[in-house]
Design an enzyme around this catalytic site. Structure first.
Site, short mmCIF file in Angstrom:
data_model
loop_
_atom_site.label_atom_id
_atom_site.label_comp_id
_atom_site.label_asym_id
_atom_site.label_seq_id
_atom_site.Cartn_x
_atom_site.Cartn_y
_atom_site.Cartn_z
N CYS A 178 7.36 4.43 -4.12
CA CYS A 178 6.06 4.53 -4.79
C CYS A 178 5.44 3.14 -4.74
O CYS A 178 6.05 2.18 -5.20
CB CYS A 178 6.27 4.96 -6.24
SG CYS A 178 4.77 5.03 -7.23
N GLU B 216 -1.69 17.00 -3.89
CA GLU B 216 -0.79 17.91 -4.63
C GLU B 216 -1.32 19.34 -4.69
O GLU B 216 -0.55 20.27 -4.86
CB GLU B 216 -0.56 17.37 -6.03
CG GLU B 216 0.17 16.05 -5.97
CD GLU B 216 0.99 15.75 -7.20
OE1 GLU B 216 0.81 16.43 -8.20
OE2 GLU B 216 1.81 14.82 -7.11
N1 DGL Z 1 3.12 7.81 -5.25
C1 DGL Z 1 2.28 6.84 -5.94
C2 DGL Z 1 2.09 5.60 -5.07
O1 DGL Z 1 2.64 5.48 -3.97
C3 DGL Z 1 0.95 7.39 -6.33
C4 DGL Z 1 0.92 8.51 -7.32
C5 DGL Z 1 0.66 8.06 -8.74
O2 DGL Z 1 -0.43 7.59 -9.07
O3 DGL Z 1 1.59 8.18 -9.52
O4 DGL Z 1 1.40 4.70 -5.46
#
Ligand code: DGL
Length: 268
Positions: free
Chosen positions: A73, A151
């Site tokens: 993430c 999503e």
């Molecule tokens: N998966 C998150 C990222 O790579 C984004 C999703 C979120 O905002 O939690 O930043």
């Protein structure tokens, strides 16, 4: 220890794009994936809150005896130095440095565009990671709607295209005009086709998943941590709605996730 699983976490399902690249690169390894679906999105939250959530997620994995933690993430990668210190000597890898490296390999002098969540853009992690290696100019744009769109499976068609134009046209019109665009959020690869169409064929899209998998493979080899036995089944954990995790997760994982294999856990 070598046959212990590799732990991966994300705020939700986006990090499954990273797990997909890891599982492809390292078919001999077992993975535990944790998506903090109860508290998604991280991208609109403060850095302090995200660091706290990231530490809880990482601890949920270390309690399950993983040999390495991958922060799949970009937003949570703000907590990388903090997690590296808290979990030492366990190796912790984020996606920002590998993404910066891949962007510079594609366009050494830049300019480099970065699209990401509000938190990642505000925190400036990509700008720092790129400027640690090069003076390449960096332009950034937050694309908050891309996460819920991905999503909802709204990954192409007129609505996706209209939203992509809204975010990307001003970015592409800026001086300097980026030659490379980093998909600085693990959800964004699901929207790759529409993003590519909107920015045009002269812009290279960089997705940090594959290069993160290379970094993990290198680290396992260097530290003698590669698994020597054939891996057990991968496990999926989430903090809310396992059925939704399995259904929506397929968009990012690219193959079916058995709802029975997704377990709900509490991180607090
Ligand atoms: N998966 C998150 C990222 O790579 C984004 C999703 C979120 O905002 O939690 O930043």
């Amino acid at each position: 220890m070598n046959n212990a699983p590799i732990g991966i976490f994300d705020s939700g399902m986006g990090g499954l794009t990273v797990m997909r690249a890891l599982a492809k690169k390292l078919p001999g390894e077992q993975f535990l994936y944790l998506g903090d679906t109860a508290r998604l999105p991280y991208g609109t939250k403060s850095a302090d809150t995200v660091r706290r959530y990231a530490l809880q997620a990482a601890h949920a994995l270390t309690r399950r005896d993983v040999k390495l933690v991958v922060i799949a993430c970009n937003t949570a990668s703000v907590g990388l130095p903090y997690l590296q210190e808290a979990l030492a000597p366990l190796p912790v890898i984020g996606v920002i440095e590998p993404g910066a490296e891949a962007a510079l390999a594609a366009a050494p002098g830049g300019p480099i565009g970065v699209i990401a969540t509000e938190g990642t853009v505000k925190g400036g992690a990509y700008v720092r990671a790129i400027h640690a290696l090069s003076a390449a100019p960096v332009v950034q744009q937050a694309c908050p709607l891309f996460v819920p769109m991905a999503e909802e499976g709204l990954t192409d068609g007129p609505i996706a295209e209209a939203v992509a134009h809204r975010y990307l046209d001003p970015l592409m019109a800026r001086l300097p005009r980026p030659k490379v665009l980093v998909l600085g959020c693990t959800h964004y690869p699901a929207l790759k086709n529409v993003i590519a169409r909107v920015v045009g064929p002269d812009v290279t899209l960089v997705d940090s998943a594959a290069i993160t998998a290379d970094v993990v493979a290198r680290l396992l080899a260097e530290r003698g941590l590669a698994a020597s036995e054939s891996p057990g089944a991968h496990h999926f954990y989430c903090t809310d709605a396992p059925d939704r995790f399995a259904r929506v997760g397929e968009i990012f994982f690219g193959s079916q996730i058995d709802p029975g294999a997704v377990e709900q856990v509490d991180l607090q």
